[in-house]
Design a protein around this motif. Structure first.
Motif, PDB file in Angstrom:
ATOM      1  N   PHE A  27       0.856  -1.190   0.000  1.00  0.00           N
ATOM      2  CA  PHE A  27       0.000   0.000   0.000  1.00  0.00           C
ATOM      3  C   PHE A  27       0.886   1.232   0.000  1.00  0.00           C
ATOM      4  CE2 PHE A  27      -2.532   3.099   2.634  1.00  0.00           C
ATOM      5  CZ  PHE A  27      -3.481   3.360   1.663  1.00  0.00           C
ATOM      6  N   GLU A  28       0.620   2.127  -0.960  1.00  0.00           N
ATOM      7  CA  GLU A  28       1.434   3.333  -1.075  1.00  0.00           C
ATOM      8  C   GLU A  28       0.633   4.418  -1.781  1.00  0.00           C
ATOM      9  OE1 GLU A  28       5.493   4.681  -3.456  1.00  0.00           O
ATOM     10  OE2 GLU A  28       5.062   2.552  -3.210  1.00  0.00           O
ATOM     11  N   ASP A  29       0.599   5.598  -1.190  1.00  0.00           N
ATOM     12  CA  ASP A  29      -0.027   6.779  -1.808  1.00  0.00           C
ATOM     13  C   ASP A  29      -1.475   6.543  -2.237  1.00  0.00           C
ATOM     14  OD1 ASP A  29       2.389   8.191  -1.525  1.00  0.00           O
ATOM     15  OD2 ASP A  29       3.118   7.463  -3.466  1.00  0.00           O
ATOM     16  N   GLY A  30      -2.224   5.780  -1.450  1.00  0.00           N
ATOM     17  CA  GLY A  30      -3.636   5.552  -1.754  1.00  0.00           C
ATOM     18  C   GLY A  30      -3.910   4.426  -2.739  1.00  0.00           C
ATOM     19  N   TRP A  31      -2.909   3.655  -3.079  1.00  0.00           N
ATOM     20  CA  TRP A  31      -3.035   2.545  -4.036  1.00  0.00           C
ATOM     21  C   TRP A  31      -2.517   1.263  -3.408  1.00  0.00           C
ATOM     22  CZ3 TRP A  31      -4.432   3.642  -9.221  1.00  0.00           C
ATOM     23  CH2 TRP A  31      -4.406   4.995  -9.587  1.00  0.00           C
ATOM     24  N   ILE A  32      -3.032   0.118  -3.850  1.00  0.00           N
ATOM     25  CA  ILE A  32      -2.324  -1.133  -3.606  1.00  0.00           C
ATOM     26  C   ILE A  32      -1.587  -1.433  -4.908  1.00  0.00           C
ATOM     27  CG2 ILE A  32      -3.782  -1.996  -1.754  1.00  0.00           C
ATOM     28  CD1 ILE A  32      -5.126  -3.878  -3.776  1.00  0.00           C
ATOM     29  N   LYS A  33      -0.329  -1.901  -4.763  1.00  0.00           N
ATOM     30  CA  LYS A  33       0.554  -2.030  -5.922  1.00  0.00           C
ATOM     31  C   LYS A  33       1.285  -3.360  -5.913  1.00  0.00           C
ATOM     32  CE  LYS A  33       1.732   2.893  -5.916  1.00  0.00           C
ATOM     33  NZ  LYS A  33       2.871   3.846  -5.941  1.00  0.00           N
ATOM     34  N   ARG A  34       1.592  -3.814  -7.127  1.00  0.00           N
ATOM     35  CA  ARG A  34       2.371  -5.044  -7.296  1.00  0.00           C
ATOM     36  C   ARG A  34       3.148  -4.925  -8.592  1.00  0.00           C
ATOM     37  NH1 ARG A  34       4.915  -9.835  -7.930  1.00  0.00           N
ATOM     38  NH2 ARG A  34       3.723 -11.715  -7.494  1.00  0.00           N
ATOM     39  N   THR A  35       4.425  -5.278  -8.558  1.00  0.00           N
ATOM     40  CA  THR A  35       5.226  -5.322  -9.779  1.00  0.00           C
ATOM     41  C   THR A  35       5.503  -6.783 -10.110  1.00  0.00           C
ATOM     42  OG1 THR A  35       6.238  -3.183  -9.331  1.00  0.00           O
ATOM     43  CG2 THR A  35       7.398  -4.628 -10.872  1.00  0.00           C
ATOM     44  N   TYR A  36       5.164  -7.155 -11.336  1.00  0.00           N
ATOM     45  CA  TYR A  36       5.447  -8.492 -11.848  1.00  0.00           C
ATOM     46  C   TYR A  36       6.687  -8.399 -12.728  1.00  0.00           C
ATOM     47  CZ  TYR A  36       0.826  -9.796 -10.252  1.00  0.00           C
ATOM     48  OH  TYR A  36      -0.272 -10.046  -9.476  1.00  0.00           O
ATOM     49  N   LYS A  37       7.680  -9.227 -12.461  1.00  0.00           N
ATOM     50  CA  LYS A  37       8.884  -9.270 -13.287  1.00  0.00           C
ATOM     51  C   LYS A  37       8.693 -10.332 -14.357  1.00  0.00           C
ATOM     52  CE  LYS A  37      11.788  -7.594  -9.630  1.00  0.00           C
ATOM     53  NZ  LYS A  37      12.753  -7.910  -8.608  1.00  0.00           N
ATOM     54  N   THR A  38       9.140 -10.006 -15.562  1.00  0.00           N
ATOM     55  CA  THR A  38       9.013 -10.935 -16.681  1.00  0.00           C
ATOM     56  C   THR A  38      10.391 -11.187 -17.281  1.00  0.00           C
ATOM     57  OG1 THR A  38       8.710  -9.259 -18.405  1.00  0.00           O
ATOM     58  CG2 THR A  38       6.737  -9.934 -17.183  1.00  0.00           C
ATOM     59  N   ASN A  39      10.445 -12.086 -18.234  1.00  0.00           N
ATOM     60  CA  ASN A  39      11.698 -12.378 -18.926  1.00  0.00           C
ATOM     61  C   ASN A  39      11.838 -11.585 -20.216  1.00  0.00           C
ATOM     62  OD1 ASN A  39      13.220 -14.373 -17.377  1.00  0.00           O
ATOM     63  ND2 ASN A  39      11.340 -15.555 -17.541  1.00  0.00           N
ATOM     64  N   GLY A  40      10.975 -10.628 -20.446  1.00  0.00           N
ATOM     65  CA  GLY A  40      11.068  -9.828 -21.659  1.00  0.00           C
ATOM     66  C   GLY A  40       9.705  -9.348 -22.122  1.00  0.00           C
ATOM     67  N   TRP A  41       9.725  -8.752 -23.277  1.00  0.00           N
ATOM     68  CA  TRP A  41       8.537  -8.088 -23.803  1.00  0.00           C
ATOM     69  C   TRP A  41       7.349  -9.036 -23.971  1.00  0.00           C
ATOM     70  CZ3 TRP A  41       6.721  -3.660 -23.356  1.00  0.00           C
ATOM     71  CH2 TRP A  41       5.748  -3.149 -24.213  1.00  0.00           C
ATOM     72  N   LYS A  42       7.596 -10.251 -24.430  1.00  0.00           N
ATOM     73  CA  LYS A  42       6.504 -11.228 -24.610  1.00  0.00           C
ATOM     74  C   LYS A  42       5.770 -11.457 -23.294  1.00  0.00           C
ATOM     75  CE  LYS A  42       7.601 -15.574 -24.864  1.00  0.00           C
ATOM     76  NZ  LYS A  42       8.070 -16.900 -25.286  1.00  0.00           N
ATOM     77  N   GLY A  43       6.511 -11.697 -22.217  1.00  0.00           N
ATOM     78  CA  GLY A  43       5.903 -11.911 -20.911  1.00  0.00           C
ATOM     79  C   GLY A  43       5.192 -10.670 -20.405  1.00  0.00           C
ATOM     80  N   THR A  44       5.794  -9.509 -20.643  1.00  0.00           N
ATOM     81  CA  THR A  44       5.176  -8.250 -20.230  1.00  0.00           C
ATOM     82  C   THR A  44       3.813  -8.080 -20.892  1.00  0.00           C
ATOM     83  OG1 THR A  44       7.287  -7.207 -19.758  1.00  0.00           O
ATOM     84  CG2 THR A  44       5.460  -5.733 -20.291  1.00  0.00           C
ATOM     85  N   LEU A  45       3.755  -8.340 -22.186  1.00  0.00           N
ATOM     86  CA  LEU A  45       2.469  -8.224 -22.897  1.00  0.00           C
ATOM     87  C   LEU A  45       1.454  -9.242 -22.397  1.00  0.00           C
ATOM     88  CD1 LEU A  45       3.642  -7.511 -26.533  1.00  0.00           C
ATOM     89  CD2 LEU A  45       2.699  -5.901 -24.867  1.00  0.00           C
ATOM     90  N   MET A  46       1.900 -10.452 -22.079  1.00  0.00           N
ATOM     91  CA  MET A  46       0.984 -11.475 -21.553  1.00  0.00           C
ATOM     92  C   MET A  46       0.393 -11.033 -20.219  1.00  0.00           C
ATOM     93  SD  MET A  46       3.006 -14.936 -22.443  1.00  0.00           S
ATOM     94  CE  MET A  46       2.303 -15.988 -23.662  1.00  0.00           C
ATOM     95  N   VAL A  47       1.218 -10.473 -19.340  1.00  0.00           N
ATOM     96  CA  VAL A  47       0.720  -9.993 -18.047  1.00  0.00           C
ATOM     97  C   VAL A  47      -0.275  -8.848 -18.265  1.00  0.00           C
ATOM     98  CG1 VAL A  47       1.343  -8.863 -15.876  1.00  0.00           C
ATOM     99  CG2 VAL A  47       2.720 -10.762 -16.727  1.00  0.00           C
ATOM    100  N   ILE A  48       0.079  -7.890 -19.107  1.00  0.00           N
ATOM    101  CA  ILE A  48      -0.821  -6.754 -19.367  1.00  0.00           C
ATOM    102  C   ILE A  48      -2.163  -7.246 -19.905  1.00  0.00           C
ATOM    103  CG2 ILE A  48      -1.201  -4.745 -20.850  1.00  0.00           C
ATOM    104  CD1 ILE A  48       1.865  -4.254 -20.656  1.00  0.00           C
ATOM    105  N   ASN A  49      -2.137  -8.151 -20.866  1.00  0.00           N
ATOM    106  CA  ASN A  49      -3.385  -8.648 -21.441  1.00  0.00           C
ATOM    107  C   ASN A  49      -4.204  -9.455 -20.437  1.00  0.00           C
ATOM    108  OD1 ASN A  49      -3.302  -7.509 -24.039  1.00  0.00           O
ATOM    109  ND2 ASN A  49      -1.779  -9.022 -24.652  1.00  0.00           N
ATOM    110  N   THR A  50      -3.547 -10.214 -19.594  1.00  0.00           N
ATOM    111  CA  THR A  50      -4.251 -10.980 -18.564  1.00  0.00           C
ATOM    112  C   THR A  50      -4.930 -10.044 -17.582  1.00  0.00           C
ATOM    113  OG1 THR A  50      -2.719 -12.826 -18.774  1.00  0.00           O
ATOM    114  CG2 THR A  50      -3.973 -12.686 -16.718  1.00  0.00           C
ATOM    115  N   VAL A  51      -4.188  -9.056 -17.095  1.00  0.00           N
ATOM    116  CA  VAL A  51      -4.760  -8.075 -16.164  1.00  0.00           C
ATOM    117  C   VAL A  51      -5.897  -7.322 -16.844  1.00  0.00           C
ATOM    118  CG1 VAL A  51      -4.291  -5.961 -14.849  1.00  0.00           C
ATOM    119  CG2 VAL A  51      -2.655  -7.867 -14.791  1.00  0.00           C
TER     120      VAL A  51
END
Length: 125
Positions: A27-51
């Protein structure tokens, strides 16, 4: 469509719930936050699309910031001006789906191979 203002949780309630149910979130500045680490752009896009899919299905939309090998998800209920049960519920669903590792379940789905060419999410466990 009527706007419903959900009850905003107190910081102590949020901290307790995150510690119990969502330990990788903070919890920070009025938000709950989480950072997901990926192995590159493909994984980043998969996480974004899933969310994105989960948020649209829930009709509760996070803020997302991304780079080549990470995605930050931030949740707050804008109309209520704070963190509500909706944010915690969506965070739990995101955590469940993004963090799913079928290979650890021992079923017929073996999960992503350990070969680095196929890796896409850097799992916490």
């Amino acid at each position: 469509m009527a706007v419903t203002r959900e009850a905003v949780l107190e910081p102590g309630q949020i901290a307790e719930r995150l510690a119990r149910d969502l330990p990788a979130w903070h919890f920070e500045d009025g938000w709950i936050k989480r950072t997901y680490k990926t192995n590159g752009w493909k994984g980043t896009l998969m996480v974004i699309n899933t969310v994105g899919h989960l948020a649209e299905a829930a009709w509760h939309h996070p803020d997302i910031t991304a780079s080549y090998a990470w995605v930050e998800v931030r949740l707050t209920t804008h109309v209520s001006k704070g963190v509500t049960e909706k944010d915690l519920a969506l965070a739990r669903k995101i955590e469940e789906v993004v963090g799913w590792q079928p290979g650890r379940e021992g079923g017929v789905l073996e999960g992503t191979p350990t070969d680095p060419r196929f890796a896409y999410i850097k799992y916490d466990k």
